[in-house]
Design an enzyme around this catalytic site. Structure first.
Site, PDB file in Angstrom:
ATOM      1  N   ALA A 140       0.956  -1.249  -0.100  1.00  0.00           N
ATOM      2  CA  ALA A 140      -0.073   0.027  -0.139  1.00  0.00           C
ATOM      3  C   ALA A 140       0.713   1.197   0.117  1.00  0.00           C
ATOM      4  CB  ALA A 140      -0.807   0.023   1.276  1.00  0.00           C
ATOM      5  N   HIS A 141       0.261   2.355  -0.039  1.00  0.00           N
ATOM      6  CA  HIS A 141       0.724   3.586  -0.036  1.00  0.00           C
ATOM      7  C   HIS A 141       1.788   4.063   0.972  1.00  0.00           C
ATOM      8  CE1 HIS A 141      -1.369   5.565   3.316  1.00  0.00           C
ATOM      9  NE2 HIS A 141      -2.015   4.879   2.980  1.00  0.00           N
ATOM     10  N   ASP A 142       3.052   4.649   0.799  1.00  0.00           N
ATOM     11  CA  ASP A 142       3.995   4.995   1.543  1.00  0.00           C
ATOM     12  C   ASP A 142       4.966   4.075   2.235  1.00  0.00           C
ATOM     13  OD1 ASP A 142       3.786   8.354   1.152  1.00  0.00           O
ATOM     14  OD2 ASP A 142       1.583   7.595   1.787  1.00  0.00           O
ATOM     15  N   CYS A 143       4.645   2.765   1.698  1.00  0.00           N
ATOM     16  CA  CYS A 143       5.449   1.725   2.704  1.00  0.00           C
ATOM     17  C   CYS A 143       7.012   1.896   1.971  1.00  0.00           C
ATOM     18  CB  CYS A 143       5.121   0.477   2.150  1.00  0.00           C
ATOM     19  SG  CYS A 143       3.316  -0.152   2.652  1.00  0.00           S
ATOM     20  N   ASN A 160       2.072   2.859   4.894  1.00  0.00           N
ATOM     21  CA  ASN A 160       3.268   3.303   5.880  1.00  0.00           C
ATOM     22  C   ASN A 160       3.935   2.270   6.673  1.00  0.00           C
ATOM     23  OD1 ASN A 160       0.950   5.808   6.113  1.00  0.00           O
ATOM     24  ND2 ASN A 160       2.925   6.292   5.763  1.00  0.00           N
TER      25      ASN A 160
END
Length: 221
Positions: A140-143, A160
């Site tokens: 997912a986003h910003d990992c 994250n």
């Protein structure tokens, strides 16, 4: 010297499965494969029709400058990268992305990383060098994914999430948002990670708990 479009796949006799997946991804993306580099197979043998050219020294003798390491085990993959760099410091490790993937805006992917069919990488995720983002996995986003990490088939990471160098999230595991998984840690298949997991641990279960200590790049397969 071979052109940059001609890619060699560097593998090991016992790691042919991952190399076959890379061959499929390269073919689907219409990229040229020069052949296979393998220390454990005889020159002239073939994998999916591609010839084994020789061992890693063949890279130096024939001025090969572009390829990918097709070894699934994180530690063995790192060792192969190190050997190739010692043989040819200018060797370029390409990125292999199967065309049947979804990669969002702002994603960065380090050299030598492979993204397999059905994988999803969402906005602003950062993927390190020489990683495997395997079939139908979701990031997912910003990992932030460290170098030499393996995200196994159908594993899912929430937003994250941080995954440290050399770690593995095994098949079907789920990691909730904003969790940190330490370096050289293995998350067992089917686990659900609700809290941070420290470095050098093997963790599994629902919720996942650390059950033993592991050394740097211990075998996990």
């Amino acid at each position: 010297m071979f052109t940059l479009e001609e890619i060699v796949i560097i593998c090991s006799g016992s790691s042919g499965g991952h190399a076959k997946l890379i061959i499929d991804a390269l073919e689907k993306a219409n990229r040229k494969i020069k052949g296979i580099i393998d220390n454990q197979r005889q020159p002239g043998e073939r994998i999916y029709g591609y010839e084994v050219l020789g061992d890693e020294e063949y890279v130096k003798r024939n001025s090969i400058d572009t390829g990918i390491v097709g070894i699934g085990d994180n530690w063995k993959r790192k060792q192969a990268v190190k050997r190739v760099k010692e043989i040819n410091p200018f060797f370029k490790f390409t990125v292999v992305i199967h065309p049947y993937t979804s990669i969002a805006r702002g994603v960065t992917i380090g050299e030598g990383t492979v993204v397999m069919a059905g994988a999803i990488i969402n906005s602003d995720a950062q993927i390190g060098e020489h990683c495997i983002v395997n079939t139908k996995s979701s990031i997912a986003h910003d990992c932030e994914i460290g170098d030499y990490v393996s995200i196994s088939p159908s594993a899912t990471l929430g937003g994250n999430v941080l995954v440290g160098v050399g770690s593995t999230v095994a098949m079907g595991a789920n990691v909730i948002h904003a969790v940190t998984i330490g370096q050289h840690t293995v998350i067992g298949a089917g686990s659900t990670v609700l809290d941070d997991i420290e470095d050098y641990k093997v963790a599994y279960g629902t919720p996942a708990k650390a059950v033993k200590v592991r050394k740097e790049f211990d075998k996990y397969l």
